[in-house]
Design a protein around this motif. Structure first.
Motif, PDB file in Angstrom:
ATOM      1  N   UNK A   1       5.012   2.107  -7.677  1.00 34.96           N
ATOM      2  CA  UNK A   1       6.417   2.173  -7.266  1.00 34.96           C
ATOM      3  C   UNK A   1       6.576   1.537  -5.900  1.00 34.96           C
ATOM      4  N   UNK A   2       7.659   0.790  -5.771  1.00 32.01           N
ATOM      5  CA  UNK A   2       8.043   0.281  -4.462  1.00 32.01           C
ATOM      6  C   UNK A   2       9.233   1.106  -3.994  1.00 32.01           C
ATOM      7  N   UNK A   3       9.226   1.446  -2.713  1.00 27.99           N
ATOM      8  CA  UNK A   3      10.267   2.299  -2.152  1.00 27.99           C
ATOM      9  C   UNK A   3      10.882   1.602  -0.953  1.00 27.99           C
ATOM     10  N   UNK A   4      12.201   1.570  -0.929  1.00 29.49           N
ATOM     11  CA  UNK A   4      12.933   1.032   0.214  1.00 29.49           C
ATOM     12  C   UNK A   4      13.793   2.132   0.805  1.00 29.49           C
ATOM     13  N   UNK A   5      13.697   2.313   2.115  1.00 27.27           N
ATOM     14  CA  UNK A   5      14.552   3.262   2.814  1.00 27.27           C
ATOM     15  C   UNK A   5      15.784   2.533   3.326  1.00 27.27           C
ATOM     16  N   UNK A   6      16.934   3.185   3.231  1.00 28.93           N
ATOM     17  CA  UNK A   6      18.155   2.556   3.738  1.00 28.93           C
ATOM     18  C   UNK A   6      18.082   2.424   5.256  1.00 28.93           C
ATOM     19  N   UNK A   7      17.662   3.496   5.919  1.00 24.18           N
ATOM     20  CA  UNK A   7      17.526   3.473   7.379  1.00 24.18           C
ATOM     21  C   UNK A   7      16.058   3.287   7.738  1.00 24.18           C
ATOM     22  N   UNK A   8      15.807   2.562   8.811  1.00 22.17           N
ATOM     23  CA  UNK A   8      14.443   2.268   9.206  1.00 22.17           C
ATOM     24  C   UNK A   8      14.050   2.937  10.523  1.00 22.17           C
ATOM     25  N   UNK A   9      14.510   4.145  10.727  1.00 21.08           N
ATOM     26  CA  UNK A   9      14.119   4.858  11.944  1.00 21.08           C
ATOM     27  C   UNK A   9      12.713   5.432  11.762  1.00 21.08           C
ATOM     28  N   UNK A  10      12.022   5.638  12.874  1.00 25.16           N
ATOM     29  CA  UNK A  10      10.687   6.240  12.813  1.00 25.16           C
ATOM     30  C   UNK A  10      10.744   7.621  12.183  1.00 25.16           C
ATOM     31  N   UNK A  11      11.801   8.350  12.470  1.00 20.21           N
ATOM     32  CA  UNK A  11      11.981   9.692  11.901  1.00 20.21           C
ATOM     33  C   UNK A  11      12.049   9.629  10.378  1.00 20.21           C
ATOM     34  N   UNK A  12      12.829   8.690   9.825  1.00 14.62           N
ATOM     35  CA  UNK A  12      12.935   8.564   8.375  1.00 14.62           C
ATOM     36  C   UNK A  12      11.593   8.194   7.754  1.00 14.62           C
ATOM     37  N   UNK A  13      10.861   7.293   8.402  1.00 11.01           N
ATOM     38  CA  UNK A  13       9.547   6.911   7.890  1.00 11.01           C
ATOM     39  C   UNK A  13       8.602   8.110   7.906  1.00 11.01           C
ATOM     40  N   UNK A  14       8.564   8.849   8.998  1.00  9.10           N
ATOM     41  CA  UNK A  14       7.683  10.017   9.104  1.00  9.10           C
ATOM     42  C   UNK A  14       8.034  11.075   8.054  1.00  9.10           C
ATOM     43  N   UNK A  15       9.326  11.316   7.865  1.00  3.29           N
ATOM     44  CA  UNK A  15       9.742  12.314   6.881  1.00  3.29           C
ATOM     45  C   UNK A  15       9.346  11.887   5.468  1.00  3.29           C
ATOM     46  N   UNK A  16       9.525  10.608   5.154  1.00  2.00           N
ATOM     47  CA  UNK A  16       9.143  10.145   3.825  1.00  2.00           C
ATOM     48  C   UNK A  16       7.619  10.219   3.656  1.00  2.00           C
ATOM     49  N   UNK A  17       6.865   9.863   4.668  1.00  3.71           N
ATOM     50  CA  UNK A  17       5.406   9.942   4.602  1.00  3.71           C
ATOM     51  C   UNK A  17       4.966  11.386   4.356  1.00  3.71           C
ATOM     52  N   UNK A  18       5.600  12.355   5.014  1.00  2.00           N
ATOM     53  CA  UNK A  18       5.270  13.766   4.787  1.00  2.00           C
ATOM     54  C   UNK A  18       5.617  14.196   3.370  1.00  2.00           C
ATOM     55  N   UNK A  19       6.738  13.733   2.858  1.00  4.80           N
ATOM     56  CA  UNK A  19       7.138  14.038   1.487  1.00  4.80           C
ATOM     57  C   UNK A  19       6.092  13.516   0.505  1.00  4.80           C
ATOM     58  N   UNK A  20       5.634  12.295   0.719  1.00  3.29           N
ATOM     59  CA  UNK A  20       4.632  11.689  -0.151  1.00  3.29           C
ATOM     60  C   UNK A  20       3.314  12.468  -0.071  1.00  3.29           C
TER      61      UNK A  20
END
Length: 159
Positions: A70-89
């Protein structure tokens, strides 16, 4: 980076292919005494170079499953959004690998599930748990044509 000599690289090269090798056999293969070899292996483990030992399991022999890329694209590219998605994964056991990448999408995921219904549940959980807008594009693996069996460390290092 950790400083490694040619003997360290030989040890790593052998362990990539034969993680269950005895220390005695490893020491003979790299031309060291057994105690010196074990000392080097322990140093490589403590330095984080040797992170873990694994067996590759032939899943089709023991269970039905699907592998999805799967490829995933985040709408917002803030460090917070990346960290939250990484924790979810990290909290999703079906996601067995995750890479942050450059290009058209932000993450590359390898997901293994018993069937498509479970994959859809994982997909829904990733989308609904994310506190942001994400796009997931999924590719079902039909066949794995090459397996990772280690790297030629000599080609990647200056040694």
């Amino acid at each position: 980076m950790v400083s490694l000599d040619k003997t360290d690289l030989k040890i790593l090269q052998v362990l990539q292919a034969e993680a269950r090798i005895t220390n005695q056999d490893l020491s003979e293969r790299v031309n060291l005494s057994a105690s010196s070899c074990l000392q080097r292996v322990r140093r490589l483990e403590q330095a984080g170079v040797l992170m873990s030992y694994h067996s590759r399991i032939n899943l089709p022999l023991i269970c039905r499953h699907i592998v999805c890329i799967a490829t995933v694209s985040l709408k917002n590219h803030s460090q917070q959004d990346f960290r939250e998605f990484e924790q979810l994964v990290k909290s999703t056991p079906e996601v067995v690998e995750c890479y942050t990448v450059s290009g058209e999408f932000d993450f590359f995921l390898k997901i293994i599930c018993p069937d498509m219904n479970q994959y859809l549940k994982v997909n829904d959980a990733l989308v609904s748990s994310a506190n942001r807008s994400i796009t997931i594009n999924t590719h079902v693996v039909m066949n794995q044509n090459k397996y990772f069996e280690g790297l030629d460390l000599g080609k990647l290092t200056s040694e």
